[in-house]
Design an enzyme around this catalytic site. Structure first.
Site, PDB file in Angstrom:
ATOM      1  N   SER A 222      64.701  60.700  50.771  1.00 34.45           N
ATOM      2  CA  SER A 222      63.908  60.194  51.887  1.00 34.45           C
ATOM      3  C   SER A 222      62.864  61.230  52.282  1.00 34.45           C
ATOM      4  CB  SER A 222      64.814  59.880  53.089  1.00 34.45           C
ATOM      5  OG  SER A 222      64.064  59.403  54.182  1.00 34.45           O
TER       6      SER A 222
ATOM      7  N   LYS B  49      72.109  56.563  51.139  1.00 35.73           N
ATOM      8  CA  LYS B  49      70.679  56.275  51.322  1.00 35.73           C
ATOM      9  C   LYS B  49      70.469  54.812  51.735  1.00 35.73           C
ATOM     10  CE  LYS B  49      66.187  57.020  51.021  1.00 35.73           C
ATOM     11  NZ  LYS B  49      65.523  55.755  50.761  1.00 35.73           N
TER      12      LYS B  49
ATOM     13  N   HIS C 184      71.268  54.616  55.335  1.00 39.08           N
ATOM     14  CA  HIS C 184      70.155  55.309  56.001  1.00 39.08           C
ATOM     15  C   HIS C 184      68.986  54.352  56.209  1.00 39.08           C
ATOM     16  CE1 HIS C 184      66.187  57.240  55.455  1.00 39.08           C
ATOM     17  NE2 HIS C 184      66.655  58.292  56.106  1.00 39.08           N
ATOM     18  N   ASN C 185      68.632  53.604  55.168  1.00 41.07           N
ATOM     19  CA  ASN C 185      67.507  52.688  55.271  1.00 41.07           C
ATOM     20  C   ASN C 185      67.817  51.494  56.163  1.00 41.07           C
ATOM     21  OD1 ASN C 185      66.415  54.458  53.403  1.00 41.07           O
ATOM     22  ND2 ASN C 185      65.411  52.849  52.242  1.00 41.07           N
TER      23      ASN C 185
ATOM     24  N   GLU D  10      67.260  52.683  59.551  1.00 37.45           N
ATOM     25  CA  GLU D  10      65.807  52.783  59.723  1.00 37.45           C
ATOM     26  C   GLU D  10      65.217  51.422  60.107  1.00 37.45           C
ATOM     27  OE1 GLU D  10      62.400  53.072  56.434  1.00 37.45           O
ATOM     28  OE2 GLU D  10      63.663  54.872  56.507  1.00 37.45           O
TER      29      GLU D  10
END
Length: 305
Positions: free
Chosen positions: A121, A173, A176-177, A180
């Site tokens: 990222s 990840k 994480h997204n 987001e």
């Protein structure tokens, strides 16, 4: 260290630059001659094919893939798997589905090739700020190429780490997204409400700057909002069309599979999907239903009925 980097797009090119700034040699390959030339101009070593990448590396070789998830990654992994030798290391730094990463690690492992799935990222800001790096794979292999991760991360001991076995890097990840998505949607909705309160004459750029310092909602995303609002507060030049790269969908599906409620991330994903519709058929149907059972007025393109 000397590393092969396959994929010299905006992110891959900046990663190559950051590695070279830290003294590493980067053999770069991309199908685009223009991308390869840019890499050469930056001081990199050019490769004109995947096999040319492999040929220019010393054993044990380290090759980092920075290409779009899906078929492109699959093709590159399979081709490199036929070129690399036992003891070599292949890294997928793209946004692959973690289940694919587990499968690919198993296939490559049969040949003795080490595979690391690395959630990366940082976007276009990674060159100057460093990248957040989430690694899945054998801890000994991670340690073996630690200087690579230390160079790419914000600092040698910050912003990166091995989070678990193969698959874990891309899983983390993915979540994480998903987070987001939810954060971005909350900001978008809040600023839309501010924008709609015309009688106060609010300066959204000023408000974003106030919130950037001391506020509990300050974040890098808010910094980017403030930067964007400097150009045009009313966003006249922007179409309300928002893409998704897949991780949000996978996060929602994983939540369902694990019986975990994730309403914020789910709604944020659905809002992105809705943004791509030119006309909202469902909303039209709702108006028709209200008209049918209650005689409520329906707005047509010519007026009301």
């Amino acid at each position: 260290m000397k590393i092969g980097l396959v994929g010299l797009g905006k992110m891959g090119n900046n990663m190559a630059k950051r590695l070279m700034q830290h003294g590493h040699a980067v053999v770069g390959y991309a199908p685009s001659e223009e991308s390869r030339q840019a890499h050469l101009n930056n001081g990199g070593i050019e490769a004109r094919s995947l096999i040319n990448v492999v040929e220019q590396l010393d054993q044990p070789r380290v090759v980092w893939l920075m290409v779009p998830a899906g078929d492109v990654t699959e093709q590159n992994v399979m081709e490199l798997g036929g070129m690399l030798d036992s003891g070599d290391i292949l890294i997928d730094g793209g946004n692959s589905n973690y289940k694919d990463s587990i499968r690919r690690a198993g296939l490559l492992g049969q040949k003795g090739i080490h595979f690391l799935d690395v959630g990366t990222s940082g976007g276009i800001w990674g060159l100057s700020e460093g990248y957040s790096i989430m690694i899945g794979g054998d801890e000994k292999i991670v340690e073996k190429i630690r200087p690579i991760f230390e160079a790419l991360a914000p600092g040698p001991a910050t912003g990166w780490g091995r989070v678990g076995p193969n698959g874990a890097g891309h899983f983390v990840k993915m979540i994480h997204n998903g987070i987001e998505y939810g954060m971005m949607q909350a900001y978008a909705e809040g600023f839309e409400i501010l924008h709609a309160k015309k009688e106060f004459g609010l300066d959204l750029e000023q408000i974003s700057e106030i919130w950037r310092f001391g506020s509990v909602v300050r974040s890098w995303l808010l910094d980017l909002i403030a930067s964007g609002l400097k150009e045009d507060q009313n966003l006249h030049h922007i179409q309300p069309w928002v893409a998704d790269s897949g991780e949000g969908r996978w996060t929602v599906q994983e939540a369902i599979d694990l019986d975990i409620p994730a309403p914020v991330i789910t709604i944020a994903l659905q809002r992105r999907l809705r943004s791509r519709q030119q006309e909202f058929y469902g909303d039209k149907l709702l108006a028709v239903i209200r008209n049918q059972f209650g005689g409520h007025a329906v707005k047509t393109k010519e007026g009301s009925s």
